[in-house]
Scaffold this motif. Structure first.
Motif, PDB file in Angstrom:
ATOM      1  N   ARG A  18       1.219  -1.039  -0.271  1.00 22.79           N
ATOM      2  CA  ARG A  18       0.235  -0.081   0.123  1.00 22.79           C
ATOM      3  C   ARG A  18       0.936   0.960   0.461  1.00 22.79           C
ATOM      4  NH1 ARG A  18      -6.033  -1.716   1.763  1.00 22.79           N
ATOM      5  NH2 ARG A  18      -5.825   0.080   1.461  1.00 22.79           N
ATOM      6  N   ASN A  19      -0.005   2.372   0.056  1.00 27.17           N
ATOM      7  CA  ASN A  19       0.593   3.780   0.136  1.00 27.17           C
ATOM      8  C   ASN A  19       2.023   4.049  -0.734  1.00 27.17           C
ATOM      9  OD1 ASN A  19      -1.351   4.525   1.827  1.00 27.17           O
ATOM     10  ND2 ASN A  19       0.082   4.081   3.363  1.00 27.17           N
ATOM     11  N   PRO A  53       9.342  -6.298  10.746  1.00 28.22           N
ATOM     12  CA  PRO A  53       8.030  -6.697  10.511  1.00 28.22           C
ATOM     13  C   PRO A  53       6.978  -6.184  11.873  1.00 28.22           C
ATOM     14  CG  PRO A  53       9.434  -8.133  10.936  1.00 28.22           C
ATOM     15  CD  PRO A  53      10.171  -7.141  10.568  1.00 28.22           C
ATOM     16  N   VAL A  63       3.830  -3.001   9.200  1.00 25.17           N
ATOM     17  CA  VAL A  63       2.947  -3.722   8.722  1.00 25.17           C
ATOM     18  C   VAL A  63       2.352  -4.784   9.114  1.00 25.17           C
ATOM     19  CG1 VAL A  63       4.315  -3.340   6.737  1.00 25.17           C
ATOM     20  CG2 VAL A  63       4.547  -5.551   7.695  1.00 25.17           C
ATOM     21  N   LEU A  64       0.635  -4.900   9.373  1.00 26.20           N
ATOM     22  CA  LEU A  64      -0.142  -6.100   9.190  1.00 26.20           C
ATOM     23  C   LEU A  64       0.321  -7.181   8.070  1.00 26.20           C
ATOM     24  CD1 LEU A  64      -3.189  -4.488  10.885  1.00 26.20           C
ATOM     25  CD2 LEU A  64      -1.688  -5.370  12.342  1.00 26.20           C
ATOM     26  N   ILE A 117      -1.498 -10.162   6.212  1.00 24.78           N
ATOM     27  CA  ILE A 117      -3.504 -10.026   6.161  1.00 24.78           C
ATOM     28  C   ILE A 117      -3.575 -10.561   5.292  1.00 24.78           C
ATOM     29  CG2 ILE A 117      -5.249  -8.742   6.190  1.00 24.78           C
ATOM     30  CD1 ILE A 117      -4.497  -5.965   6.691  1.00 24.78           C
ATOM     31  N   GLY A 173      -7.143 -13.441   3.212  1.00 22.11           N
ATOM     32  CA  GLY A 173      -8.136 -12.610   3.955  1.00 22.11           C
ATOM     33  C   GLY A 173      -8.953 -12.127   4.772  1.00 22.11           C
ATOM     34  N   ASP A 174      -9.598 -12.675   5.581  1.00 19.82           N
ATOM     35  CA  ASP A 174     -10.316 -11.718   7.012  1.00 19.82           C
ATOM     36  C   ASP A 174      -9.332 -11.362   8.102  1.00 19.82           C
ATOM     37  OD1 ASP A 174     -12.243 -10.896   5.382  1.00 19.82           O
ATOM     38  OD2 ASP A 174     -13.562 -12.584   6.104  1.00 19.82           O
ATOM     39  N   ASP A 175      -7.940 -12.673   8.381  1.00 24.14           N
ATOM     40  CA  ASP A 175      -6.975 -13.174   9.020  1.00 24.14           C
ATOM     41  C   ASP A 175      -6.098 -12.116   8.800  1.00 24.14           C
ATOM     42  OD1 ASP A 175      -8.705 -14.541   9.404  1.00 24.14           O
ATOM     43  OD2 ASP A 175      -8.737 -16.600   8.672  1.00 24.14           O
ATOM     44  N   LEU A 176      -5.278 -12.273  10.454  1.00 26.75           N
ATOM     45  CA  LEU A 176      -4.501 -11.288   9.891  1.00 26.75           C
ATOM     46  C   LEU A 176      -2.903 -12.933  10.460  1.00 26.75           C
ATOM     47  CD1 LEU A 176      -4.348  -8.694  13.009  1.00 26.75           C
ATOM     48  CD2 LEU A 176      -3.914  -8.733  10.801  1.00 26.75           C
ATOM     49  N   THR A 231       0.566 -14.753  11.518  1.00 27.51           N
ATOM     50  CA  THR A 231       1.838 -14.466  12.328  1.00 27.51           C
ATOM     51  C   THR A 231       3.387 -14.574  11.553  1.00 27.51           C
ATOM     52  OG1 THR A 231       1.962 -16.431  12.960  1.00 27.51           O
ATOM     53  CG2 THR A 231       1.558 -14.597  14.358  1.00 27.51           C
ATOM     54  N   ALA A 232       4.555 -14.072  11.716  1.00 31.97           N
ATOM     55  CA  ALA A 232       5.020 -14.109  10.722  1.00 31.97           C
ATOM     56  C   ALA A 232       6.500 -15.551  10.531  1.00 31.97           C
ATOM     57  CB  ALA A 232       6.429 -13.348  12.027  1.00 31.97           C
ATOM     58  N   ASP A 233       5.358 -16.472  11.822  1.00 31.03           N
ATOM     59  CA  ASP A 233       6.244 -17.886  11.800  1.00 31.03           C
ATOM     60  C   ASP A 233       5.041 -18.527  10.343  1.00 31.03           C
ATOM     61  OD1 ASP A 233       3.288 -17.723  13.493  1.00 31.03           O
ATOM     62  OD2 ASP A 233       4.171 -19.702  14.708  1.00 31.03           O
ATOM     63  N   ARG A 256      -0.313  -4.168   4.805  1.00 29.60           N
ATOM     64  CA  ARG A 256      -0.880  -2.935   5.386  1.00 29.60           C
ATOM     65  C   ARG A 256       0.503  -2.692   6.359  1.00 29.60           C
ATOM     66  NH1 ARG A 256      -6.368  -2.668   7.321  1.00 29.60           N
ATOM     67  NH2 ARG A 256      -7.242  -3.794   4.909  1.00 29.60           N
ATOM     68  N   VAL A 269       1.364   0.399   9.433  1.00 26.82           N
ATOM     69  CA  VAL A 269       1.039   0.998  10.179  1.00 26.82           C
ATOM     70  C   VAL A 269       1.096   2.734  10.326  1.00 26.82           C
ATOM     71  CG1 VAL A 269       0.568  -1.941  11.168  1.00 26.82           C
ATOM     72  CG2 VAL A 269       1.965  -0.523  11.320  1.00 26.82           C
TER      73      VAL A 269
END
Lengths: 301, 72
Positions: free
Chosen positions: B6-7, B31, B34-35, B37, B39-42, B44-46, B58, B60
């Motif tokens: 984004r942006n 890390p 950003v978030l 994402i 679909g509708d979920d977050l 995690t990095a692992d 996205r 932040v």
């Protein structure tokens, strides 16, 4: 990665807390941090109406969401800065949020109050856009609260905002700014309302995650004038430090608040007067907002 | 796999079937900034993302100058 509280699959890792959370437990963690901020700094009571300054971004809408759910009497204040499509879109986000949650929203327009929108103010004053914008925001927030007999304005400043501001002040040893930096600024004059930052314990990644998980429709695009702003550069530096050493931002800000801030508190109080023109508080005779407004109106006449 | 940035909004293709943290490292994204994402979920990095996944990174970060200054 598993949730620290319930052991289910985690959706967010918080390295500075050496923890990860599932969605419901993260949302509760977030709300508890806001409650702790309000309690610790006696920001407001349940009997006091709170004016929440909202921009349409993740932080201020997340803050408003938490306060509404916790039963506070809130009114939103949106300041229309007149920054092209960015302002139109962010205003629409605030209006949609207020309508969805059934809470009142007040809109104040900088172009009407100052005489021109922020992009024109920038050109007239030949100063960075954030300068006239910040001045107008502080003035209009305070006046909107006074007009409605509301004793406190809450803003969505988060841990990253506060750490970046602190970093900038330290880099230039701006001792006046250091003495004023606080999660809660008490009213120091009958015509100055209290200003509080209930999100100061939460990083902007955490407020973004809260907004996302709560399905709050916020404006992701940043203000077109923010590009290249010093505070953004400072945030990037701090994030590099955070990446190398989780908790760095937290320790920097909280160490200042707990141990160092007191050393910068002013020993002499500054004399506050009421502006000869508008009656709001100033250290001079005519306040900076009235001077800015005069300058802008002369130029656009 | 497709990564949405984004942006400004843009898309890049990177190799999938590896952990999110490796994708972030390849794109030189911290890390903390950003978030992630899907679909509708977050995510995690692992977690491992597959070749046919679409993830959004996205940002932040927000804001310009902080409104800390004194009145008037």
């Amino acid at each position: 990665m598993k949730c620290r509280k319930c052991g289910q699959g985690a959706v967010l890792e918080l390295r500075r807390h050496n923890a990860a959370f599932c969605a419901p437990d993260f949302l509760e963690f977030f709300r508890n941090q806001v409650r702790e901020a309000i309690r610790r700094h006696r920001m407001f009571t349940r009997d006091e109406p709170v004016l929440v300054a909202v921009s349409g971004g993740k932080d201020s809408l997340a803050l408003w969401d938490v306060l509404i759910d916790d039963g506070y009497r809130t009114t939103g204040l949106y300041l229309d800065l007149g920054i092209f499509e960015y302002s139109q879109e962010s205003k629409a986000k605030c209006e949609a949020f207020a309508a969805h949650r059934g809470v009142p929203l007040v809109v104040s327009t900088v172009a009407e109050e100052v005489g021109a929108p922020v992009p024109v103010i920038k050109d007239v004053t030949r100063r960075p856009p954030c300068s006239g914008c910040g001045l107008s925001k502080r003035y209009l927030m305070n006046r909107a609260a006074l007009d409605r007999a509301m004793p406190v304005v809450a803003t969505g400043h988060n841990l990253d905002d506060e750490a970046a501001t602190l970093f900038g002040s330290v880099m230039h040893w701006q001792t006046d700014a250091l003495s004023r930096q606080s999660p809660a600024l008490p009213s120091s004059h009958p015509r100055l309302v209290r200003r509080v930052k209930p999100l100061y314990r939460l990083s902007e990644r955490e407020t973004a995650a809260y907004a996302f998980l709560r399905r709050i429709d916020y404006i992701v695009e940043e203000c077109p004038f923010a590009k290249g702003a010093t505070s953004i550069a400072h945030k990037e530096i701090l994030n590099r430090m955070e990446d190398a050493s989780p908790g760095a931002k937290h320790n920097f800000l909280f160490g200042f608040l707990d141990k160092a801030r007191v050393a910068f508190e002013r020993t002499e109080s500054v004399a506050l007067n009421e502006c000869a023109r508008c009656g709001q508080v100033t250290t001079g005779t005519v306040c900076a907002f009235c001077k800015l407004s005069d300058q802008v109106k002369r130029a656009v006449r | 796999m497709k990564v949405v940035l984004r942006n400004p909004r843009r898309e890049v293709e990177v190799a999938g079937n590896r952990r999110v943290k490796e994708v972030l490292r390849e794109l030189d994204i911290i890390p903390e900034s950003v978030l992630v994402i899907r679909g509708d979920d977050l995510v995690t990095a692992d977690q491992v993302v597959r070749d046919d996944d679409v993830i959004e990174l996205r940002p932040v970060m927000s804001g310009g100058r902080d409104a800390v200054g004194a009145q008037g």
